[in-house]
Design an enzyme around this catalytic site. Sequence first.
Site, mmCIF file in Angstrom:
data_model
loop_
_atom_site.group_PDB
_atom_site.id
_atom_site.type_symbol
_atom_site.label_atom_id
_atom_site.label_comp_id
_atom_site.label_asym_id
_atom_site.label_seq_id
_atom_site.Cartn_x
_atom_site.Cartn_y
_atom_site.Cartn_z
ATOM 1 N N ARG A 147 0.861 -1.182 0.000
ATOM 2 C CA ARG A 147 0.000 0.000 0.000
ATOM 3 C C ARG A 147 0.898 1.233 0.000
ATOM 4 N NH1 ARG A 147 -3.619 2.457 4.964
ATOM 5 N NH2 ARG A 147 -1.678 3.488 5.423
ATOM 6 N N TYR A 159 -2.368 11.756 6.007
ATOM 7 C CA TYR A 159 -2.740 10.439 6.517
ATOM 8 C C TYR A 159 -1.850 9.368 5.905
ATOM 9 C CZ TYR A 159 -4.700 5.893 6.446
ATOM 10 O OH TYR A 159 -4.813 4.551 6.538
ATOM 11 N N ASP A 210 -4.885 3.957 -0.023
ATOM 12 C CA ASP A 210 -5.971 4.210 0.933
ATOM 13 C C ASP A 210 -6.351 5.685 0.883
ATOM 14 O OD1 ASP A 210 -7.696 4.309 3.046
ATOM 15 O OD2 ASP A 210 -6.321 3.422 4.511
ATOM 16 N N HIS A 212 -8.865 6.928 2.611
ATOM 17 C CA HIS A 212 -9.284 7.247 3.976
ATOM 18 C C HIS A 212 -10.510 8.162 4.035
ATOM 19 C CE1 HIS A 212 -8.043 7.025 8.327
ATOM 20 N NE2 HIS A 212 -7.677 5.857 7.860
ATOM 21 N N GLU A 262 -13.256 -1.068 6.817
ATOM 22 C CA GLU A 262 -12.548 -1.199 8.089
ATOM 23 C C GLU A 262 -13.319 -0.608 9.268
ATOM 24 O OE1 GLU A 262 -8.933 0.892 6.866
ATOM 25 O OE2 GLU A 262 -9.386 2.443 8.333
ATOM 26 N N ARG A 283 -13.478 -5.143 3.593
ATOM 27 C CA ARG A 283 -12.346 -5.087 4.522
ATOM 28 C C ARG A 283 -12.743 -5.129 5.995
ATOM 29 N NH1 ARG A 283 -9.454 -1.193 5.027
ATOM 30 N NH2 ARG A 283 -7.523 -2.275 5.413
ATOM 31 N N GLU A 339 -4.292 -7.266 5.097
ATOM 32 C CA GLU A 339 -3.338 -6.223 5.496
ATOM 33 C C GLU A 339 -2.469 -6.745 6.636
ATOM 34 O OE1 GLU A 339 -5.223 -2.779 7.203
ATOM 35 O OE2 GLU A 339 -3.499 -1.503 6.800
HETATM 36 C C1 GCO Z 1 -5.671 0.967 7.364
HETATM 37 C C2 GCO Z 1 -6.321 1.968 8.204
HETATM 38 C C3 GCO Z 1 -5.569 2.433 9.385
HETATM 39 C C4 GCO Z 1 -6.517 3.209 10.280
HETATM 40 C C5 GCO Z 1 -6.334 2.845 11.692
HETATM 41 C C6 GCO Z 1 -7.365 3.513 12.572
HETATM 42 O O1 GCO Z 1 -6.076 0.836 6.239
HETATM 43 O O2 GCO Z 1 -4.793 0.283 7.867
HETATM 44 O O3 GCO Z 1 -6.907 2.981 7.454
HETATM 45 O O4 GCO Z 1 -4.423 3.108 9.055
HETATM 46 O O5 GCO Z 1 -6.357 4.565 10.099
HETATM 47 O O6 GCO Z 1 -6.398 1.467 11.791
HETATM 48 O O7 GCO Z 1 -7.387 2.944 13.814
HETATM 49 MG MG MG Z 2 -7.627 2.060 5.659
#
Ligand code: GCO
Ligand code: MG
Length: 402
Positions: A147, A159, A210, A212, A262, A283, A339
């Site tokens: 990633r 991020y 990602d 986000h 997630e 995910r 992941e």
């Molecule tokens: C990912 C996630 C993490 C989150 C985190 C929040 O894809 O691994 O986006 O980076 O930001 O797990 O607790």
């Molecule tokens: Mg993520």
Amino acid sequence: MRIIDARVIVSCPGRNFVTLKIETESGVYGVGDATLNGREMAVVSYLTEHVVPQLIGRDASRISDLWEYLYKGAYWRRGPVTMTAIAAVDTALWDIKGKVAGLPVYQLLGGRARDGVTVYGHANAAGFDGLLSEISGYADLGYRAVRIQTGIPGLSSTYGVSKDRMFYEPADAALPTENVWSTARYLNHIPTVFQQVRAEFGPDLKLLHDVHHRLTPIEAARLGKSLEPYDLTWMEDPVPAELQEGFRLIRQHTTTPIAVGEVFNTIWDCQQLITEQLIDYIRATVVHAGGITHLRRIFDLAALYHVRSGSHGATDLSPVCMAAALHVDVSIPNFGLQEYMRHTPETDEVFPHAYHFEDGYLFPGEEPGLGVDIDEEKAARYPYRPASLPVNRLEDGTVHSW
Ligand code: GCO
Ligand code: MG
């Protein structure tokens, strides 16, 4: 086999983890991850005040029944705190069932559907040179999928770009720090990064990104389109997913595969996304989506609609969750990717585990149960430290999705 004790262990070997340990009258015990990043103590309280007293005396072998009891019995359904607490109980009970049977949990889930679990790591760096050396580092370790997150020119933080390289940790302060975001700068920059990365590493390395939850559907559509030449395995969380139908717009415009889930807690969070085939990878995780029992239900629904699994496995999901995830991953027909952000050596010491990484794959190991434990003595050396995830603002000060 009655449950005689259940306790919640909070430990911070570099970051906070919440673990539920359930003990039975026969002496067999099981562990479940109950970590909800930045909201850990809410789950601790939910478990200790409301769940643990209801577990004592119950039959540990009745996993489905206890799941329904906690879900329907609470009356207040779903939500991250409730579903993380239920997940912890469910995971610990699967661990116990495996130990009692003398089998690794994946055998109870139908046995191996593949040899190893393909994982992806996180290459992140503020600038391009740093990014290239990060990706090379993962390729040298044997990773087949990476990633990619990078700084955006003009923004002071982004991020996915961490201070510590291998051990990405966004929950870095007791009270939330603040990031600044510009969609325009981001959309202009990211395709140039992927163009260079693809040119440098060739066609075989799987590349992921990602987003986000930072875009609107039409912005995400533009990003997906602009990334098509670089053959991404997925574009993750392109928009906030509360509005599931919003993904239709992205889908109409781009063939870049989409992954999401997630922050999902139940099958209802992704029911429309899956049945309308608006996503390619789901995910959701063991720890935040109701444990092994409920996650399997999600993955089974997904299998009907050509959607594959791609479970979240960031550092804030403990090795207990990772072990549980691997037993699921290795046994389902529609596995996609897992992941795998590495935990720190301190964390690995607190949670001894049988799973191991080799040549780009993780293997769950052959120990009965989940093959993971918590060393309570070591855990006690690392007391809880409040830590929050950051908050994100646009350049004009408006709060934005983080
Ligand atoms: C990912 C996630 C993490 C989150 C985190 C929040 O894809 O691994 O986006 O980076 O930001 O797990 O607790
Ligand atoms: Mg993520």
